[in-house]
Design an enzyme around this catalytic site. Structure first.
Site, PDB file in Angstrom:
ATOM      1  N   ASP A  16       2.109  -1.840  -9.369  1.00 54.26           N
ATOM      2  CA  ASP A  16       1.815  -2.121  -7.964  1.00 54.26           C
ATOM      3  C   ASP A  16       2.193  -0.945  -7.084  1.00 54.26           C
ATOM      4  O   ASP A  16       2.917  -0.041  -7.490  1.00 54.26           O
ATOM      5  CB  ASP A  16       2.536  -3.387  -7.493  1.00 54.26           C
ATOM      6  CG  ASP A  16       4.054  -3.277  -7.601  1.00 54.26           C
ATOM      7  OD1 ASP A  16       4.538  -2.697  -8.588  1.00 54.26           O
ATOM      8  OD2 ASP A  16       4.760  -3.765  -6.696  1.00 54.26           O
ATOM      9  N   GLU A  65       6.989  -4.712  -8.166  1.00 52.65           N
ATOM     10  CA  GLU A  65       8.219  -3.922  -8.080  1.00 52.65           C
ATOM     11  C   GLU A  65       8.547  -3.540  -6.644  1.00 52.65           C
ATOM     12  O   GLU A  65       9.710  -3.348  -6.295  1.00 52.65           O
ATOM     13  CB  GLU A  65       8.078  -2.655  -8.937  1.00 52.65           C
ATOM     14  CG  GLU A  65       9.372  -1.884  -9.158  1.00 52.65           C
ATOM     15  CD  GLU A  65       9.660  -0.832  -8.081  1.00 52.65           C
ATOM     16  OE1 GLU A  65      10.788  -0.306  -8.048  1.00 52.65           O
ATOM     17  OE2 GLU A  65       8.751  -0.542  -7.274  1.00 52.65           O
ATOM     18  N   GLU A  66       7.511  -3.420  -5.807  1.00 50.27           N
ATOM     19  CA  GLU A  66       7.702  -2.886  -4.456  1.00 50.27           C
ATOM     20  C   GLU A  66       8.078  -3.945  -3.427  1.00 50.27           C
ATOM     21  O   GLU A  66       8.070  -3.671  -2.225  1.00 50.27           O
ATOM     22  CB  GLU A  66       6.427  -2.162  -3.999  1.00 50.27           C
ATOM     23  CG  GLU A  66       6.012  -0.974  -4.859  1.00 50.27           C
ATOM     24  CD  GLU A  66       6.930   0.223  -4.703  1.00 50.27           C
ATOM     25  OE1 GLU A  66       7.950   0.110  -3.993  1.00 50.27           O
ATOM     26  OE2 GLU A  66       6.631   1.282  -5.288  1.00 50.27           O
ATOM     27  N   GLU A 112       9.354   6.290 -13.504  1.00 54.96           N
ATOM     28  CA  GLU A 112       9.518   6.587 -12.083  1.00 54.96           C
ATOM     29  C   GLU A 112       9.412   8.092 -11.845  1.00 54.96           C
ATOM     30  O   GLU A 112       9.757   8.896 -12.707  1.00 54.96           O
ATOM     31  CB  GLU A 112      10.884   6.089 -11.595  1.00 54.96           C
ATOM     32  CG  GLU A 112      11.011   4.586 -11.467  1.00 54.96           C
ATOM     33  CD  GLU A 112      10.359   4.031 -10.199  1.00 54.96           C
ATOM     34  OE1 GLU A 112       9.817   4.825  -9.399  1.00 54.96           O
ATOM     35  OE2 GLU A 112      10.383   2.800 -10.027  1.00 54.96           O
ATOM     36  N   HIS A 146       5.570   6.637  -1.298  1.00 54.96           N
ATOM     37  CA  HIS A 146       5.298   5.799  -0.131  1.00 54.96           C
ATOM     38  C   HIS A 146       4.813   6.610   1.076  1.00 54.96           C
ATOM     39  O   HIS A 146       4.567   6.037   2.138  1.00 54.96           O
ATOM     40  CB  HIS A 146       6.505   4.956   0.296  1.00 54.96           C
ATOM     41  CG  HIS A 146       7.039   4.066  -0.781  1.00 54.96           C
ATOM     42  ND1 HIS A 146       8.098   3.201  -0.576  1.00 54.96           N
ATOM     43  CD2 HIS A 146       6.677   3.898  -2.071  1.00 54.96           C
ATOM     44  CE1 HIS A 146       8.357   2.551  -1.695  1.00 54.96           C
ATOM     45  NE2 HIS A 146       7.506   2.957  -2.623  1.00 54.96           N
TER      46      HIS A 146
END
Length: 376
Positions: free
Chosen positions: A73, A132-133, A161, A339
């Site tokens: 996600d 996860e977010e 990651e 992000h």
């Protein structure tokens, strides 16, 4: 018509493809369906599913099992999809768009290797999970750990990651707490009749301003801690002396400490004040003393350069640590761009991460992953 993914082709093209399938948290089903369908074509893999989390694993009878995981996600899109290439054909070539850093590059590397490595030297469990977010209770990896812990069994976990292609071992723990003061409300025209709770919070801020963050060595890596104010609230109107003030703090603590020890430290720092811990999560030790971890670090750094360092933020490696599995972070992309509206990842970094991980899994660094004409 379901989305189709080519897992055996170019790993950078695969990264672009999975970025371009909508997968904001809560909307991962289309991508999860595509991943499940694509992995099911590989005869060497047993494919399992829980919600929008897909697990594929080999059963080759190897002496060790490695778990390689990544979340599928992303945070919401801000006009940064579909993906695009910039500086194509140069050393500066990069793939731009939501998810290129966090963390579709790492997911693409894992998907490509899951489909193209028929006989890795370790048994491998590939995990692609949802949510996860968002809130921790929705996290797909956490759900798998609760409902199907046997699916996650392994001797080492690697989380894709973004780490700029380096290795970051374990992660700091995190704790949030509210430090409160009380006073007595009064009209601001007669302030002497009240007691200002915001003014009473000055010693809290003073202690934070003069706090010296510890540097703690854990398994050969030095983790820098931090204790900081992240919010302050108080007052109900512009003409009322506030009778309560709350300073919210965040404590990042080394993985050698438990959440209980972290909470005790925060209460010690703010002795004399009302301290309420609102949330905490343990860190994860890097486990660099484990032989399998040392072999992985040596293999990867021989390809990508650099040395293993600590992960200062919290990641899902902590969930593996709770299961007793040493875990490291390793993936393409600059975490500082995660992000961001200008999120982008060097394509060379995606390829080098794929080559390094493939080399370790086969004990043969070999040429760049995903290059046409290469047999894997």
């Amino acid at each position: 018509m379901p989305e189709t993914l080519d897992l055996s082709g170019d790993v950078v093209a695969l990264t672009a493809a999975i970025c371009d399938i909508p997968s904001v948290s809560g909307d991962e089903t289309t991508l999860a369906d595509a991943i499940e369908t694509a992995l099911a074509r590989s005869a060497q893999l047993e494919v399992l599913r829980d919600g929008d989390a897909i697990v594929a694993r080999t059963h080759l009878g190897r002496s060790r099992r490695v778990v390689i995981a990544g979340h599928i996600d992303t945070v919401p899109v801000t006009a940064n999809l579909p993906t695009s290439f910039r500086d194509a054909g140069t050393e500066s070539e990069a793939l731009w768009g939501r998810g290129t850093v966090d963390m579709k590059g790492g997911v693409a590397v894992a998907l490509h290797l899951a489909a193209t490595l028929a006989a890795p030297r370790w048994d491998v469990t590939w995990v692609f999970y949802d949510h996860e977010e968002v809130e921790a209770e929705l996290n797909g990896l956490g759900r798998l750990a609760r409902l199907h812990p046997e699916w996650l069994h392994g001797d080492l976990a690697i989380l894709g990651e973004p780490t700029n292609g380096g290795i970051e071992g374990g992660c700091n723990g995190t704790l949030r707490a509210d430090i409160s003061t009380t006073g007595r409300a009064a009209h601001s025209a007669r302030s002497w009749r009240g007691s200002n709770a915001i003014h009473a919070a000055a010693p809290i801020l003073d202690r934070l301003a003069h706090y010296t963050a510890a540097e703690v060595e854990v398994d050969g890596l030095v983790y820098r801690e931090g204790l900081n104010a992240v919010g302050i609230s108080g007052g109900i109107a512009g003409n009322v002396i506030p009778d309560r003030c709350t300073v919210s703090v965040n404590y990042r603590f080394a993985p050698s400490a438990t959440p209980e020890q972290a909470a005790a430290h925060v209460r010690e720092v703010f002795e004399g004040f009302d301290v309420e811990v609102s949330d905490s999560a343990p860190g994860a030790r890097p486990g660099l003393d484990a032989l399998l971890v040392q072999e992985f670090v040596a293999a990867v750094t021989s390809v990508t350069g650099g040395v293993a360092g600590p992960k200062y933020g919290w990641t899902d490696v902590a969930r593996f640590a709770e299961l007793g599995i040493p875990a490291v972070n390793f993936g393409p992309g600059n975490p500082e761009l995660a992000h961001a509206d200008d999120e982008h990842c060097p394509t060379g970094q995606i390829r080098s991460c794929a080559a390094a991980l493939r080399g370790w899994l086969t004990d043969d660094a070999g040429p760049d992953a995903g290059t046409p004409g290469i047999e894997e």
